[in-house]
Design a protein around this motif. Structure first.
Motif, PDB file in Angstrom:
ATOM      1  N   LYS A  91       0.835  -1.188   0.000  1.00 22.97           N
ATOM      2  CA  LYS A  91       0.000   0.000   0.000  1.00 22.97           C
ATOM      3  C   LYS A  91       0.877   1.247   0.000  1.00 22.97           C
ATOM      4  CE  LYS A  91      -0.260   0.086   4.979  1.00 22.97           C
ATOM      5  NZ  LYS A  91      -1.048   0.138   6.160  1.00 22.97           N
ATOM      6  N   PHE A 104      -4.740   9.782   2.783  1.00 28.18           N
ATOM      7  CA  PHE A 104      -5.397   8.677   2.091  1.00 28.18           C
ATOM      8  C   PHE A 104      -4.402   7.557   1.822  1.00 28.18           C
ATOM      9  CE2 PHE A 104      -3.970  11.498  -1.248  1.00 28.18           C
ATOM     10  CZ  PHE A 104      -3.505  10.662  -2.252  1.00 28.18           C
ATOM     11  N   GLU A 105      -4.965   6.402   1.485  1.00 29.16           N
ATOM     12  CA  GLU A 105      -4.170   5.200   1.266  1.00 29.16           C
ATOM     13  C   GLU A 105      -4.597   4.558  -0.046  1.00 29.16           C
ATOM     14  OE1 GLU A 105      -3.360   2.722   4.788  1.00 29.16           O
ATOM     15  OE2 GLU A 105      -4.353   1.154   3.631  1.00 29.16           O
ATOM     16  N   LEU A 106      -3.624   4.088  -0.817  1.00 27.43           N
ATOM     17  CA  LEU A 106      -3.897   3.408  -2.080  1.00 27.43           C
ATOM     18  C   LEU A 106      -3.282   2.013  -2.057  1.00 27.43           C
ATOM     19  CD1 LEU A 106      -2.858   6.230  -4.583  1.00 27.43           C
ATOM     20  CD2 LEU A 106      -5.173   5.512  -4.076  1.00 27.43           C
ATOM     21  N   SER A 109      -1.377  -1.853  -7.069  1.00 22.86           N
ATOM     22  CA  SER A 109      -1.748  -2.769  -8.147  1.00 22.86           C
ATOM     23  C   SER A 109      -1.086  -2.229  -9.405  1.00 22.86           C
ATOM     24  CB  SER A 109      -3.266  -2.865  -8.300  1.00 22.86           C
ATOM     25  OG  SER A 109      -3.809  -1.612  -8.610  1.00 22.86           O
ATOM     26  N   LEU A 115       3.329   3.383 -10.252  1.00 23.70           N
ATOM     27  CA  LEU A 115       1.980   3.630  -9.750  1.00 23.70           C
ATOM     28  C   LEU A 115       1.745   5.128  -9.842  1.00 23.70           C
ATOM     29  CD1 LEU A 115      -0.524   2.468  -8.152  1.00 23.70           C
ATOM     30  CD2 LEU A 115       0.677   3.188  -6.109  1.00 23.70           C
ATOM     31  N   VAL A 117      -0.339   8.359  -8.653  1.00 23.60           N
ATOM     32  CA  VAL A 117      -1.263   8.980  -7.702  1.00 23.60           C
ATOM     33  C   VAL A 117      -1.840  10.184  -8.438  1.00 23.60           C
ATOM     34  CG1 VAL A 117      -1.526  10.081  -5.473  1.00 23.60           C
ATOM     35  CG2 VAL A 117       0.140   8.248  -5.752  1.00 23.60           C
ATOM     36  N   ARG A 121      -5.998  14.292  -6.318  1.00 25.07           N
ATOM     37  CA  ARG A 121      -5.982  13.863  -4.918  1.00 25.07           C
ATOM     38  C   ARG A 121      -4.964  14.636  -4.084  1.00 25.07           C
ATOM     39  NH1 ARG A 121      -7.911   8.488  -3.737  1.00 25.07           N
ATOM     40  NH2 ARG A 121      -7.847   9.301  -1.625  1.00 25.07           N
TER      41      ARG A 121
END
Length: 148
Positions: A91, A104-106, A109, A115, A117, A121
């Motif tokens: 994560k 926030f947390e992602l 994947s 990745l 972001v 956001r």
């Protein structure tokens, strides 16, 4: 009207008490002075600190660690190229020190070795990024502070 020294001392004490009461009420009711802990579960997080140290050491021992770069689309978090992206789990936690509501947390994947972001956001200002990931039963942790 003449005020003697006894009356002056009483007036000074009443004035001081009034000032202190005003200050206390202002500090406790004003939203601008509302400060929270860094994390809600501060003591539980402290107990797992040695695992965090080990994960940071594992990440530092990599020949290529995670890198972060800002673009107009958002924040690109690049993972090491020599790892199989299908086996990376974990994560990304973005922490805003000035406002807890923006944290926030992602989940990680990946379809490529990065990745994204999204830019919508992230508000301008300081962010603490924490990427906690696992590859082949080995934990890794990457931390960085950025100004977006």
């Amino acid at each position: 009207m003449k005020i003697n020294w006894g009356t002056g001392i009483v007036i000074a004490i009443i004035g001081f008490i009034t000032f202190i009461m005003y200050y206390v009420v202002t500090m406790t009711t004003s939203k601008s002075f509302d400060h929270d802990l860094v994390t809600d579960k501060y003591y539980q997080k402290e107990l797992s600190y040695q695992q965090e140290i080990n994960a940071l050491k594992n990440a530092a021992d990599l020949k290529e660690n995670i890198s972060i770069r800002k673009t107009e689309k958002g924040l690109f978090i690049n993972f090491p190229e020599d790892f199989d992206i299908n086996k990376i789990r974990g994560k990304v936690f973005l922490y805003r020190p000035s406002n807890k509501q923006l944290d926030f947390e992602l989940p990680i994947s990946l379809s490529n070795n990065y990745l994204l972001v999204p830019e919508n956001r992230l508000l301008g200002g300081r962010w603490n990024i924490e990427v906690s990931w696992k590859y082949q039963d080995k934990n890794f942790l990457f931390k960085e502070e950025i100004i977006y």
